[in-house]
Every structure is written in structure tokens, then in C-alpha cells.
Scaffold this active site. Structure first.
Site, PDB file in Angstrom:
ATOM      1  N   TYR A 148      49.193  47.172  36.636  1.00  0.00           N
ATOM      2  CA  TYR A 148      48.756  46.355  37.766  1.00  0.00           C
ATOM      3  C   TYR A 148      48.178  47.271  38.842  1.00  0.00           C
ATOM      4  O   TYR A 148      48.922  47.990  39.527  1.00  0.00           O
ATOM      5  CB  TYR A 148      49.946  45.557  38.313  1.00  0.00           C
ATOM      6  CG  TYR A 148      49.577  44.658  39.458  1.00  0.00           C
ATOM      7  CD1 TYR A 148      48.942  43.443  39.233  1.00  0.00           C
ATOM      8  CD2 TYR A 148      49.850  45.034  40.775  1.00  0.00           C
ATOM      9  CE1 TYR A 148      48.595  42.614  40.292  1.00  0.00           C
ATOM     10  CE2 TYR A 148      49.504  44.212  41.834  1.00  0.00           C
ATOM     11  CZ  TYR A 148      48.872  43.003  41.579  1.00  0.00           C
ATOM     12  OH  TYR A 148      48.521  42.188  42.621  1.00  0.00           O
ATOM     13  N   GLN A 150      46.580  47.682  42.111  1.00  0.00           N
ATOM     14  CA  GLN A 150      46.222  47.141  43.419  1.00  0.00           C
ATOM     15  C   GLN A 150      46.009  48.260  44.439  1.00  0.00           C
ATOM     16  O   GLN A 150      44.930  48.417  44.996  1.00  0.00           O
ATOM     17  CB  GLN A 150      47.328  46.190  43.894  1.00  0.00           C
ATOM     18  CG  GLN A 150      47.039  45.557  45.242  1.00  0.00           C
ATOM     19  CD  GLN A 150      47.924  44.359  45.504  1.00  0.00           C
ATOM     20  OE1 GLN A 150      47.902  43.381  44.760  1.00  0.00           O
ATOM     21  NE2 GLN A 150      48.703  44.414  46.559  1.00  0.00           N
ATOM     22  N   THR A 151      47.049  49.071  44.651  1.00  0.00           N
ATOM     23  CA  THR A 151      47.004  50.097  45.701  1.00  0.00           C
ATOM     24  C   THR A 151      45.875  51.111  45.460  1.00  0.00           C
ATOM     25  O   THR A 151      45.578  51.468  44.325  1.00  0.00           O
ATOM     26  CB  THR A 151      48.357  50.835  45.728  1.00  0.00           C
ATOM     27  OG1 THR A 151      49.380  49.863  45.910  1.00  0.00           O
ATOM     28  CG2 THR A 151      48.423  51.857  46.844  1.00  0.00           C
ATOM     29  N   GLY A 190      51.618  52.404  38.216  1.00  0.00           N
ATOM     30  CA  GLY A 190      52.570  52.708  37.139  1.00  0.00           C
ATOM     31  C   GLY A 190      51.980  52.378  35.781  1.00  0.00           C
ATOM     32  O   GLY A 190      51.327  51.358  35.611  1.00  0.00           O
ATOM     33  N   ARG A 320      88.989  65.119  43.044  1.00  0.00           N
ATOM     34  CA  ARG A 320      88.776  66.314  43.858  1.00  0.00           C
ATOM     35  C   ARG A 320      89.903  66.466  44.869  1.00  0.00           C
ATOM     36  O   ARG A 320      90.254  65.509  45.570  1.00  0.00           O
ATOM     37  CB  ARG A 320      87.438  66.177  44.606  1.00  0.00           C
ATOM     38  CG  ARG A 320      87.049  67.393  45.415  1.00  0.00           C
ATOM     39  CD  ARG A 320      86.680  68.535  44.513  1.00  0.00           C
ATOM     40  NE  ARG A 320      86.080  69.646  45.241  1.00  0.00           N
ATOM     41  CZ  ARG A 320      85.689  70.764  44.655  1.00  0.00           C
ATOM     42  NH1 ARG A 320      85.816  70.916  43.346  1.00  0.00           N
ATOM     43  NH2 ARG A 320      85.150  71.730  45.353  1.00  0.00           N
ATOM     44  N   ARG A 347      83.247  56.932  55.169  1.00  0.00           N
ATOM     45  CA  ARG A 347      81.884  57.008  54.622  1.00  0.00           C
ATOM     46  C   ARG A 347      81.742  56.151  53.364  1.00  0.00           C
ATOM     47  O   ARG A 347      80.704  55.538  53.148  1.00  0.00           O
ATOM     48  CB  ARG A 347      81.543  58.474  54.299  1.00  0.00           C
ATOM     49  CG  ARG A 347      81.274  59.299  55.547  1.00  0.00           C
ATOM     50  CD  ARG A 347      80.842  60.700  55.196  1.00  0.00           C
ATOM     51  NE  ARG A 347      81.970  61.527  54.791  1.00  0.00           N
ATOM     52  CZ  ARG A 347      81.856  62.684  54.142  1.00  0.00           C
ATOM     53  NH1 ARG A 347      80.662  63.136  53.808  1.00  0.00           N
ATOM     54  NH2 ARG A 347      82.907  63.392  53.824  1.00  0.00           N
ATOM     55  N   GLY A 434      79.315  69.868  47.556  1.00  0.00           N
ATOM     56  CA  GLY A 434      78.317  70.701  46.865  1.00  0.00           C
ATOM     57  C   GLY A 434      77.976  70.167  45.485  1.00  0.00           C
ATOM     58  O   GLY A 434      76.810  70.137  45.097  1.00  0.00           O
ATOM     59  N   GLU A 457      56.353  46.586  46.932  1.00  0.00           N
ATOM     60  CA  GLU A 457      56.587  45.137  47.152  1.00  0.00           C
ATOM     61  C   GLU A 457      56.806  44.857  48.632  1.00  0.00           C
ATOM     62  O   GLU A 457      57.617  44.021  49.018  1.00  0.00           O
ATOM     63  CB  GLU A 457      57.791  44.642  46.332  1.00  0.00           C
ATOM     64  CG  GLU A 457      57.676  44.861  44.843  1.00  0.00           C
ATOM     65  CD  GLU A 457      56.361  44.396  44.261  1.00  0.00           C
ATOM     66  OE1 GLU A 457      55.718  43.506  44.852  1.00  0.00           O
ATOM     67  OE2 GLU A 457      55.963  44.945  43.213  1.00  0.00           O
ATOM     68  N   ASP A 459      56.345  47.435  52.182  1.00  0.00           N
ATOM     69  CA  ASP A 459      57.074  48.497  52.875  1.00  0.00           C
ATOM     70  C   ASP A 459      58.129  47.838  53.773  1.00  0.00           C
ATOM     71  O   ASP A 459      57.847  46.843  54.461  1.00  0.00           O
ATOM     72  CB  ASP A 459      56.052  49.286  53.704  1.00  0.00           C
ATOM     73  CG  ASP A 459      56.700  50.212  54.698  1.00  0.00           C
ATOM     74  OD1 ASP A 459      57.015  51.342  54.306  1.00  0.00           O
ATOM     75  OD2 ASP A 459      56.893  49.803  55.855  1.00  0.00           O
TER      76      ASP A 459
HETATM   77  C1  LIG Z   1      56.590  55.222  42.694  1.00  0.00           C
HETATM   78  C2  LIG Z   1      55.566  54.231  43.149  1.00  0.00           C
HETATM   79  C3  LIG Z   1      55.040  53.327  42.241  1.00  0.00           C
HETATM   80  C4  LIG Z   1      54.051  52.413  42.627  1.00  0.00           C
HETATM   81  N1  LIG Z   1      53.497  51.575  41.678  1.00  0.00           N
HETATM   82  C5  LIG Z   1      52.445  50.785  42.040  1.00  0.00           C
HETATM   83  C6  LIG Z   1      51.763  49.989  41.053  1.00  0.00           C
HETATM   84  O1  LIG Z   1      52.132  49.975  39.881  1.00  0.00           O
HETATM   85  N2  LIG Z   1      50.693  49.248  41.431  1.00  0.00           N
HETATM   86  C7  LIG Z   1      50.263  49.230  42.721  1.00  0.00           C
HETATM   87  O2  LIG Z   1      49.286  48.537  43.005  1.00  0.00           O
HETATM   88  N3  LIG Z   1      50.881  49.967  43.683  1.00  0.00           N
HETATM   89  C8  LIG Z   1      51.946  50.749  43.375  1.00  0.00           C
HETATM   90  N4  LIG Z   1      52.591  51.508  44.335  1.00  0.00           N
HETATM   91  C9  LIG Z   1      52.071  51.508  45.702  1.00  0.00           C
HETATM   92  C10 LIG Z   1      52.958  50.783  46.699  1.00  0.00           C
HETATM   93  O3  LIG Z   1      52.920  49.412  46.464  1.00  0.00           O
HETATM   94  C11 LIG Z   1      52.457  51.158  48.106  1.00  0.00           C
HETATM   95  O4  LIG Z   1      52.774  52.520  48.304  1.00  0.00           O
HETATM   96  C12 LIG Z   1      53.091  50.293  49.165  1.00  0.00           C
HETATM   97  O5  LIG Z   1      52.528  49.006  49.117  1.00  0.00           O
HETATM   98  C13 LIG Z   1      52.895  50.862  50.589  1.00  0.00           C
HETATM   99  O6  LIG Z   1      51.561  51.063  50.865  1.00  0.00           O
HETATM  100  P1  LIG Z   1      51.011  52.475  51.395  1.00  0.00           P
HETATM  101  O7  LIG Z   1      51.592  53.531  50.533  1.00  0.00           O
HETATM  102  O8  LIG Z   1      49.556  52.403  51.467  1.00  0.00           O
HETATM  103  O9  LIG Z   1      51.591  52.633  52.841  1.00  0.00           O
HETATM  104  P2  LIG Z   1      50.780  52.389  54.250  1.00  0.00           P
HETATM  105  O10 LIG Z   1      50.393  50.979  54.273  1.00  0.00           O
HETATM  106  O11 LIG Z   1      49.722  53.406  54.345  1.00  0.00           O
HETATM  107  O12 LIG Z   1      51.921  52.692  55.239  1.00  0.00           O
HETATM  108  C14 LIG Z   1      52.160  53.987  55.802  1.00  0.00           C
HETATM  109  C15 LIG Z   1      53.089  53.838  57.008  1.00  0.00           C
HETATM  110  O13 LIG Z   1      52.454  53.107  58.043  1.00  0.00           O
HETATM  111  C16 LIG Z   1      53.224  51.989  58.450  1.00  0.00           C
HETATM  112  N5  LIG Z   1      52.285  50.884  58.751  1.00  0.00           N
HETATM  113  C17 LIG Z   1      51.153  50.547  58.071  1.00  0.00           C
HETATM  114  N6  LIG Z   1      50.566  49.474  58.636  1.00  0.00           N
HETATM  115  C18 LIG Z   1      51.329  49.102  59.679  1.00  0.00           C
HETATM  116  C19 LIG Z   1      51.283  48.029  60.631  1.00  0.00           C
HETATM  117  N7  LIG Z   1      50.338  47.096  60.611  1.00  0.00           N
HETATM  118  N8  LIG Z   1      52.284  47.932  61.539  1.00  0.00           N
HETATM  119  C20 LIG Z   1      53.276  48.847  61.567  1.00  0.00           C
HETATM  120  N9  LIG Z   1      53.380  49.867  60.691  1.00  0.00           N
HETATM  121  C21 LIG Z   1      52.430  50.004  59.760  1.00  0.00           C
HETATM  122  C22 LIG Z   1      54.144  51.667  57.241  1.00  0.00           C
HETATM  123  O14 LIG Z   1      55.377  51.082  57.651  1.00  0.00           O
HETATM  124  C23 LIG Z   1      54.361  53.061  56.653  1.00  0.00           C
HETATM  125  O15 LIG Z   1      55.446  53.696  57.288  1.00  0.00           O
HETATM  126  C24 LIG Z   1      53.600  52.396  43.976  1.00  0.00           C
HETATM  127  C25 LIG Z   1      54.167  53.293  44.900  1.00  0.00           C
HETATM  128  C26 LIG Z   1      55.131  54.202  44.507  1.00  0.00           C
HETATM  129  C27 LIG Z   1      55.698  55.157  45.518  1.00  0.00           C
END
Ligand SMILES: Cc1cc2nc3c(=O)[nH]c(=O)nc-3n(C[C@H](O)[C@H](O)[C@H](O)COP(=O)(O)OP(=O)(O)OC[C@H]3O[C@@H](n4cnc5c(N)ncnc54)[C@H](O)[C@@H]3O)c2cc1C
Length: 699
Positions: A148, A150-151, A190, A320, A347, A434, A457, A459
Site C-alpha cells: 500500500y 501512500q506516504t 512496507g 533478581r 514503575r 543493565g 495510521e 501520527d
Molecule cells: C516502519 C514504518 C512503516 C510504514 N509503512 C507504510 C506503508 O506501508 N505505507 C504507507 O503509505 N506509509 C507507511 N508509513 C508511513 C507512515 O504512515 C507515516 O510516517 C505517517 O503517516 C506520518 O507521516 P510523516 O512521516 O510524513 O510525518 P509528518 O507528517 O511529516 O510529521 C512530522 C512531525 O510534524 C508534526 N506535524 C505535521 N503536521 C502537523 C500539523 N498540521 N499540526 C501539528 N503537527 C504537525 C507531526 O506530529 C510529526 O511530529 C510507514 C512508516 C513507518 C515508520
């Protein structure tokens, strides 16, 4: 490699871990089996035992080299395991739940991960019957492997900002998929890096120069026989990551790649090939449903994710021993189990309570989702399109109250539960001192693999804006005098009525009072935020921190309420004995009071509690609960029912043989000990003798 006999003859200094853990279990009468059955059902536990036996009998699932493999070996092993899992699924006719159970037991992200989840789900939910035949059927049979996409390198949360285009070509009725900039490269996808031959590509639909927003397109990216990239496709793995290294997250650039009309997934919207016009989505409710389902699943899993870390840490802390208790009589012998130290209990035990709180919340979340799906199928309630993973325009929530409530609940709980699980795992790791830093501890890799759940899904910080938007909207409706129609509007109405009467909340006498205090705080914060936005006209950006606090407060209220409700159920009385029920009630109070104390300033400033009550919450209630729950801690983690094979942890061994296991892994399984090196700086020779393969060939 086998150590010399004199090493083999050595034992840990007494008392033995196995005796300590046995004695620890005897401190409590809590019924582990009954509690396990209550949490998971007998059927699910038996299913796990059956599948575990199958996996353990297969050489490919041997875990003894897991912590030693580098990236490439890790990926190859994960691929071999993914293939075998699929073969076993066919052989044993496993249902989806059985397959997921096998995956959980293997416990590593595999290269079919996104095929089995997002690719199949998207085809199923967004494809037409014709497209199901063309794309879904071969995918379900693993003749086509997908992902999938998207990003992009330049955009994640802001899906509307995606750069990849899908331009409609009226002449030959095709779409041209194109990446116009480097930042348009798909990234993080992925299963894309080395495994997939197909992708659902999210791209901006362009018709006659006009852009209609991101839409899903199926695109073949690799040759079905040679597996080489097709013409115009540049694809590969994005490189090493903090965790998740058994998965090939990939990049993808497309250079004017032509795909037929049928490749646009057209259940909701499409392009009419005759008129060349865009056909708008009739009901986007099921798209919305998929996203909610994915988030609900994260909520459902979070309790178990955290419970792995808590299980390991509690078992280790039972074995421990460090120092004597400072107040022990001078003739006392032996050291103190670290679980006896209140600082360790403080904790770990609230996290133990959180595992149960999240478990019951996950079940309630799934129940809510299923109930709403049924209602949605029967009505056309679903007018909420969620093409956005975070902040977005206000009209996102223009749908029915029912759907908006479900959406906000899933966003808020996804954020809170995954943050609690991820941060909690790190607390557990550190509680192991440790040895928690050793891979053999079993928490580090698990934690690293889980962390991205806080970003994908939606942030977690971005999701809090969606929750706040919904709460403000509900508060406006209540202020207008609309009758309450769900729990959120009920607690807001109650808050306004009591506030009008000048009544600050009276709290902490009973469990129900605790729930009410959480409701009060979330209501107070909502009306405060509303004032900042609607009366004082503060900018959205200036309120983001308030919104995040509000979302957290609301979600904590939901967790406390769900835990409370679960403890009122008839089945609890019917299935569990009085000791276990009593301990569960104590866990409820520990979770609620510990949260209350951590968030004291909000509870106090909202008049949900008095300063005195906050002081008592920790100094009296929480500390007393720690003491009362402590003897049951080991049995409570046992009830989570993780097989040793799944935990793959020296520290979390059920039999307490921590030191034996640590030593065995280090000295007998560690291939680095097969290298005899040349230590002198002037010598060009690095390795004089390489016997590392012997460590592996033992398998
Ligand atoms: C291990 C892994 C697997 C993944 N697999 C897939 C996949 O299979 N397919 C796919 O499509 N994607 C995948 N992703 C991507 C993932 O869905 C995105 O990383 C996620 O949606 C966050 O987007 P970004 O990384 O662009 O963060 P950004 O949108 O760039 O965010 C960066 C920072 O800015 C902040 N921010 C951004 N906009 C705003 C706002 N309007 N207001 C306040 N704060 C803001 C966020 O909170 C964050 O702290 C994967 C990511 C990882 C790490």
C-alpha cells in the site's frame, strides 16, 4: 560451540531462580487459568497451543539466531518464514485469526505483512466485483504480492499534499502514473522494497488539467517471472531503521507509467470512460470504516504489546536480588528481590494495571466498531470521508454523530494506547537494569519494532486534533441546548448542570466517583478550549498543546470508564473467584489513581478533586495498592499466557532460569565468539580463524 565441562558444571549462586519464581507464585491464590480464560477464552488459548506446536516443529522458525542476524540475514530468514507461514496456512486451512495467531507467535514483521493487511484490505474494500476478480483473487492466492503505497518522501500526514499524479488520458482510456519530483517518491512502503510485484498507489487524480485529490490505483511494478522492475519503475529498499528490519520498507519512483482504466479502484469514485468525467463517491462510509478498523485493532493489541514487556520485567524482578533491605535485622541473610523495592513496584505495577485497562478498552473499542458497522450498513449514515491522517479541514466531521463519535474515539484511543504501550515498554526495559539492554532480555527488539505504531495510521499528536475538533463540536451542540445523544454529550450536559449549581465534583469515595472525576476533567478542559477558540478567537495553531492535553484527558476517561464497565459485567462474577475479582478492582483503582496523580494539575485546576485528595491519592492509596497487588504480580502476568517461545527472553523465562539462559545464549549461540582475531594494530590480518558458522550449524 560447547563450553568445557567445568563451565557446564557451574550453577548460579543459590537461591536458584527456579526456586525463587516458584516461591513467588505461591504467594498468591489468584487463579491464573480462570483469569486467562476470562481474558481470551479457552478456545483462543487452545488454538494458540495447537499452532505453537506446529511452528516449533519447523526448523525455519527456530529463533536461536534471531538476535545475532544482520540486516540481510534477518530479511532472508523473515522471507523464508513468511513463505512457510503461507504454506502452513494453506496446508492447515487456517482462518485469518489462526494465521494472525501464528504471526503473533513468530513475533517479527515479515515481508508479506503489508500484502496480508493493507493491500488485500484496500482491494477488498475499495474494488468493484470486476476488480476483485482481476486483482483480489490472485492476491488472495499469493500469485500477486502487493503493498500500500501512500506516504511519500515529502508528505505523510498531509495526504492531500501527495505529489504523485494519475492523469486521465481520454484518447486511449488510460491513466499515466508519474512522480514529478524526488519528494514524490513513495517512501516507507512496507513489503515494497524487495518483495511486492504490485502496489496500490495513492495518486492525485488529474482530468483535463483539474486535480480531484488522492485516489487509489493498482500498479504492477515488477515482472511476474523475473521479478525485475518494469520499464519506468525505480524501486528499492529504503535502508536500515531503528527497528522493523526484517521488513523491506521501500521507495518507488514512476516515470509516466501507463495503466488501464480498470486499475483505478472504483468502488467509491471513478472516471467515466465515455464522458471522461469524474464520478463522485456515493458513500465513503466504508473507506472510513477501514481506517477506523485499523485504529481499533491497534487499540485492541496495545494491552498485549505492553504485557510482553511487563511479563518479562515482573518475572525478572522476582528472580533478581540486589542488596539487603536497609531495615532488615542485622542477622538476616540473603539479598532482597528487586520486586520488593517500592521504587520498582511504582514503575512496574501501574503498567501491569494498564495492560488490563487497555485490554478491556480494546475489546470495548472493537465492540463499538462492530455495532456501528451494523448500523451503517442499514443506514446511509456514513458521510465522513477520512482521507487525512491528521489535521484537516473542519468539514471532515460533517457526518452523523454516531460516526463522528466512533471516529474520535478510535483516534484518541489509538494515540493514547500506542503511546502508553511504547513508553511503557521502555520503562519495563529500564526496570531490568543493565540486562534490559541486552537483546536477550527480549524487550529491546520488541519495543523497536512497535515504535512506528505511534506514527502510522495517524501520527499520535496529529490525531489529537481530530479528537479535539469532535469534542468542541459536541460542546457547541450541548451549549445550543441539543439533547444528549451519546456518552460524550451526556457527560458535558451533566458538567454544565452541576457547574451551574456551583457544585465542584465530589470524588474518590467509590470506583464510580473516580470515573466521574475523569469525566469532569475532560468536560472542563473541553469548555475551556472552546472558550479559547470561539470566544477569545485564538488561532488553531496556538491551541494545539491544549488540544493534545484534551485528547489525552478524554481518552484516559474512556480507558477508566471501559475498565470500570468491564468489572461490572456479569461474566466476571460468574467466571472468576473472589480473590481474582478483588485484585482486578485493585488494578482498576491503581490505574485510575496513578493517572490522576500524574495529571494532578488538570484534576485540581478543573476542581475535579481537591489538593488534599491528590496528596492522598499517592501517599496513601497508590502506595497501599502497590503493596496489596505486589504478591499477585507474577500470577497476573502469567495470566497473559505468553509462551516462552514467543517472548524469546532470558529475563522473562517462566521457570526463572534467567542466568542459565543468558549464559547459554552468550557462550553457545553467539557467532562472534567463533572469531579468533589478530589484536595487534600493525598487523593487516583481522581474523585469524573463523569458526562462526559452527555456532549456526548447531541448529
Ligand atoms: C516502519 C514504518 C512503516 C510504514 N509503512 C507504510 C506503508 O506501508 N505505507 C504507507 O503509505 N506509509 C507507511 N508509513 C508511513 C507512515 O504512515 C507515516 O510516517 C505517517 O503517516 C506520518 O507521516 P510523516 O512521516 O510524513 O510525518 P509528518 O507528517 O511529516 O510529521 C512530522 C512531525 O510534524 C508534526 N506535524 C505535521 N503536521 C502537523 C500539523 N498540521 N499540526 C501539528 N503537527 C504537525 C507531526 O506530529 C510529526 O511530529 C510507514 C512508516 C513507518 C515508520
Amino acid at each position: 560451540m560447547s563450553p568445557p565441562q567445568w563451565v557446564k558444571d557451574l550453577k548460579p549462586a543459590p537461591p536458584q531462580g527456579s526456586d525463587l519464581i516458584q516461591a513467588e507464585r505461591e504467594k498468591s491464590k489468584l487463579s491464573v487459568d480462570k483469569l486467562s480464560n476470562f481474558l481470551f477464552t479457552k478456545q483462543v488459548i487452545e488454538r494458540q497451543e495447537r499452532i505453537l506446536k506446529i511452528l516449533q516443529s519447523e526448523k525455519v522458525f527456530d529463533k536461536s539466531q534471531n538476535y545475532f542476524d544482520g540486516r540481510i540475514d534477518k530479511f532472508k530468514t523473515a522471507l523464508a518464514r513468511a513463505k512457510r507461514l503461507r504454506q502452513l496456512q494453506v496446508k492447515h486451512n487456517w482462518s485469518r485469526d489462526e494465521y494472525m495467531c501464528a504471526n503473533d507467535l513468530v513475533s517479527e514483521p515479515g515481508p508479506y505483512g503489508l500484502h496480508a493487511s493493507m493491500y488485500l484490505t484496500t482491494l477488498r474494500d475499495q474494488g468493484t466485483p470486476e476488480q476483485h476478480k482481476l486483482f483480489l483473487q490472485p492476491a488472495e492466492n499469493y500469485r500477486a504480492i502487493g503493498c500500500y503505497a501512500q506516504t511519500e518522501l515529502g508528505h505523510g500526514s498531509n495526504v492531500r499534499g501527495l505529489e504523485t499524479t494519475a492523469t486521465w488520458n481520454p484518447e486511449d482510456k488510460t491513466f499515466i502514473l508519474h512522480s514529478p519530483h524526488l519528494t514524490a517518491s513513495k517512501w516507507w512502503i512496507g513489503s515494497l522494497g524487495r518483495t511486492a510485484n504490485h502496489a496500490v498507489v495513492m495518486a492525485q487524480l488529474v482530468i483535463d488539467g483539474k486535480t480531484y485529490g488522492p485516489h487509489p490505483f493498482v500498479c504492477q511494478i515488477r515482472d511476474m517471472k523475473t521479478h525485475e522492475p518494469l520499464e519506468g519503475v525505480h524501486v528499492g529498499d529504503i535502508g536500515p531503521k531503528f527497528g522493523y528490519n526484517s521488513m523491506d520498507n521501500g521507495f518507488l519512483l514512476l516515470n509516466k507509467v501507463k495503466i488501464p482504466h480498470i486499475n483505478m479502484l472504483a468502488k467509491f469514485s471513478s472516471v467515466d470512460p465515455e464522458s471522461n468525467k469524474y464520478v463522485k463517491p456515493s458513500s465513503p462510509s466504508l473507506v472510513y470504516g477501514t481506517l477506523t478498523w485499523v485504529r481499533s485493532t491497534i487499540v485492541l493489541q496495545s494491552g498485549g504489546v505492553l504485557a510482553r514487556g511487563v511479563t518479562i520485567a515482573v518475572r525478572y524482578a522476582s528472580v533478581r536480588r540486589q542488596f539487603q533491605d536497609r531495615d532488615a535485622p542485622s542477622d538476616a541473610d540473603g539479598e532482597n528481590q528487586v520486586l520488593n523495592y517500592t521504587m520498582v513496584q511504582f514503575r512496574l505495577l501501574p503498567l501491569l494495571a494498564a495492560t488490563f485497562a487497555l485490554h478491556f478498552t480494546g475489546k470495548a473499542m472493537m465492540g463499538l466498531y462492530e455495532e456501528n458497522q451494523k448500523k451503517m450498513i442499514n443506514s446511509d449514515a456514513g458521510k465522513v470521508a477520512d482521507t487525512n491522517r491528521g489535521a484537516g479541514p473542519e468539514e471532515i466531521h460533517s457526518g452523523s454523530d454516531l460516526l463522528a463519535d466512533l471516529h474520535a474515539t478510535s483516534c484518541g484511543l489509538k494515540a493514547l494506547s500506542s503511546t502508553t504501550a511504547a513508553e511503557g515498554l521502555e520503562v519495563c526495559r529500564r526496570a531490568c537494569g543493565g540486562h534490559g539492554y541486552s537483546s536477550f532480555g527480549g524487550i529491546g527488539a520488541w519495543y523497536a519494532d512497535y515504535l512506528p505504531t505511534c506514527s502510522w495510521e495517524g501520527d499520535n499528536f496529529m490525531l489529537s486534533q481530530q479528537v479535539a475538533r469532535y469534542l468542541l463540536k459536541s460542546a457547541r451542540a450541548v451549549l445550543k441546548g441539543n439533547a444528549p445523544n451519546n456518552d460524550t454529550t451526556k457527560i458535558f450536559t451533566n458538567f454544565l448542570q452541576k457547574q451551574d449549581m456551583g457544585a465542584a465534583h465530589d470524588v474518590l469515595g467509590s470506583d464510580a466517583d473516580l470515573v466521574a472525576a475523569f469525566a469532569w476533567r475532560t468536560s472542563f478542559l473541553t469548555f475551556e478550549a472552546l472558550k479559547h477558540r470561539d470566544v477569545e478567537k485564538n488561532s488553531w495553531n496556538s491551541l494545539l498543546v491544549d488540544f493534545w492535553r484534551l485528547s489525552t484527558a478524554h481518552s484516559q476517561y474512556l480507558v477508566v470508564k471501559n475498565f470500570y464497565d468491564a468489572l461490572q459485567s456479569d461474566s466476571l462474577q460468574y467466571e472468576l473467584d473472589s480473590t481474582t475479582i478483588d485484585v482486578l478492582h485493585k488494578l482498576f483503582r491503581l490505574y485510575a489513581l496513578n493517572t490522576l496523580e500524574k495529571e494532578a494539575s488538570e484534576f485540581y485546576s478543573s476542581s475535579a478533586v481537591t489538593v488534599r485528595q491528590i496528596q492522598l491519592a499517592r501517599t496513601k492509596s497508590v502506595m497501599k495498592l502497590l503493596e496489596e497487588i505486589r504478591p499477585h504480580a507474577l500470577r497476573l502476568v502469567d495470566a497473559w499466557n505468553f509462551p516462552d517461545w514467543q517472548l524469546d527472553s532470558s529475563l522473562g523465562r517462566k521457570d526463572g532460569k534467567v542466568y542459565e539462559d543468558m549464559f547459554h545464549r552468550a557462550s553457545e549461540l553467539n557467532p562472534l565468539n567463533g572469531l579468533t582475531i589478530d589484536p595487534y594494530p600493525d598487523s593487516d590480518v583481522l581474523v585469524k580463524k573463523d569458526e562462526s558458522e559452527r555456532f549456526k550449524s548447531k541448529l
